[in-house]
Design a protein around this motif. Sequence first.
Motif, short mmCIF file in Angstrom:
data_model
loop_
_atom_site.label_atom_id
_atom_site.label_comp_id
_atom_site.label_asym_id
_atom_site.label_seq_id
_atom_site.Cartn_x
_atom_site.Cartn_y
_atom_site.Cartn_z
N ARG A 113 0.85 -1.19 0.00
CA ARG A 113 0.00 0.00 0.00
C ARG A 113 0.89 1.24 0.00
NH1 ARG A 113 -5.10 -2.27 1.50
NH2 ARG A 113 -4.86 -4.24 2.63
N ARG A 114 0.76 2.03 -1.05
CA ARG A 114 1.71 3.11 -1.28
C ARG A 114 1.59 4.26 -0.29
NH1 ARG A 114 0.82 1.02 -6.43
NH2 ARG A 114 -1.02 2.31 -6.87
N ARG A 115 0.48 4.37 0.43
CA ARG A 115 0.35 5.43 1.42
C ARG A 115 1.08 5.11 2.73
NH1 ARG A 115 -4.93 5.88 -0.87
NH2 ARG A 115 -5.62 4.21 0.51
N LEU A 116 1.41 3.84 2.95
CA LEU A 116 2.10 3.46 4.17
C LEU A 116 3.61 3.70 4.03
CD1 LEU A 116 0.21 0.19 5.13
CD2 LEU A 116 -0.09 2.48 6.09
N PRO A 117 4.34 3.81 5.13
CA PRO A 117 5.77 4.10 5.06
C PRO A 117 6.55 3.04 4.30
CG PRO A 117 4.95 4.45 7.29
CD PRO A 117 3.84 3.78 6.53
N ALA A 118 7.53 3.49 3.54
CA ALA A 118 8.47 2.57 2.87
C ALA A 118 9.42 2.00 3.91
CB ALA A 118 9.24 3.31 1.79
N SER A 119 10.02 0.85 3.58
CA SER A 119 10.95 0.23 4.53
C SER A 119 12.37 0.72 4.35
CB SER A 119 10.91 -1.30 4.37
OG SER A 119 11.61 -1.69 3.20
N GLY A 120 12.74 1.08 3.11
CA GLY A 120 14.11 1.48 2.84
C GLY A 120 15.08 0.32 2.75
N ARG A 121 14.58 -0.91 2.88
CA ARG A 121 15.47 -2.07 2.79
C ARG A 121 15.80 -2.39 1.34
NH1 ARG A 121 13.54 -6.78 7.06
NH2 ARG A 121 13.39 -5.48 8.92
N THR A 122 16.89 -3.10 1.15
CA THR A 122 17.28 -3.60 -0.16
C THR A 122 17.65 -5.07 -0.03
OG1 THR A 122 19.57 -2.91 0.17
CG2 THR A 122 18.09 -1.33 -0.92
N GLY A 123 17.88 -5.71 -1.18
CA GLY A 123 18.29 -7.10 -1.16
C GLY A 123 17.12 -8.05 -1.10
N ALA A 124 17.42 -9.31 -0.77
CA ALA A 124 16.40 -10.36 -0.77
C ALA A 124 15.35 -10.09 0.30
CB ALA A 124 17.05 -11.72 -0.53
N PHE A 125 14.10 -10.40 -0.04
CA PHE A 125 12.98 -10.25 0.88
C PHE A 125 12.98 -11.40 1.87
CE2 PHE A 125 8.52 -10.65 2.15
CZ PHE A 125 8.18 -9.33 2.40
N HIS A 126 12.41 -11.16 3.06
CA HIS A 126 12.25 -12.20 4.07
C HIS A 126 10.86 -12.08 4.67
CE1 HIS A 126 12.78 -14.41 7.89
NE2 HIS A 126 13.72 -15.08 7.24
N GLY A 127 10.29 -13.21 5.08
CA GLY A 127 8.95 -13.22 5.64
C GLY A 127 8.77 -12.32 6.85
N SER A 128 9.84 -12.02 7.56
CA SER A 128 9.76 -11.14 8.72
C SER A 128 9.36 -9.72 8.33
CB SER A 128 11.09 -11.12 9.47
OG SER A 128 12.13 -10.64 8.62
N GLU A 129 9.39 -9.41 7.03
CA GLU A 129 9.01 -8.07 6.58
C GLU A 129 7.50 -7.90 6.43
OE1 GLU A 129 11.62 -6.20 3.56
OE2 GLU A 129 12.66 -8.15 3.53
N LEU A 130 6.72 -8.98 6.54
CA LEU A 130 5.28 -8.83 6.58
C LEU A 130 4.91 -8.05 7.84
CD1 LEU A 130 5.61 -11.22 4.53
CD2 LEU A 130 3.51 -12.15 5.47
#
Length: 225
Positions: A113-130
């Motif tokens: 959802r584009r109105r919510l804050p971005a994470s700023g992370r890069t690289g491979a995604f991980h389930g902990s980012e949900l």
Amino acid sequence: MRINVLQLPVSDVSAVAAWFGEVMQLPVQGSTVQIGWTRLQLRDARSDPVGGVHLAFNIPADRFEAATAWLLERSPLQRNAKGEAHFTFGGRWESESIYYDGPDALILELIGRRRLPASGRTGAFHGSELTCISEVGLPTADVAALTARAEATFGLQPLSPPTPHFAALGDDEGLLIVVDATRHWFPEQKVLPNARGIEVTLGDVDAGQLADDVEGWQLTAPQAG
């Protein structure tokens, strides 16, 4: 609105818990799966039917591409009749989604959802980012009547203009997806909605309780403090 706790009936608690741990890379303790601020509590379905349950998980919008690559390593995506698997929604949604199957024929969704804050992370995604369970599907015989009851009980408003068959109540952090019980789930349009035995504890709404005795689900928002 926040979905703080969701009790989900499943056919095999151990197997479903293992799927969330191994496939989705989420922390699991016994029958409890932690998804950001949401606690998913699995229980034996007993006589409740499984299948047709819809849940969506928020991910940071700037991680959508990485999350798609991550999910494709774990599950095929659901597609619409045109073969499309990536869906962009404008208007009040401002989001991107992909859908996939979970255990017990769960209809799952990753949504950025584009109105919510971005994470700023890069690289491979991980389930902990949900960050949370942000949607739960709730079938009913009368969408308009349930929408009015949810507004009166919890103070919820539709995210976008409701139709006779669909209403999304809440905000970017949490939505009740109220659907006509005879409306098949997007995008495959093959499965009817089911939420029998589901119990949801809501946060950041007015205190109250709401249930659909015919469809067999219930919502509770405890008194703050």
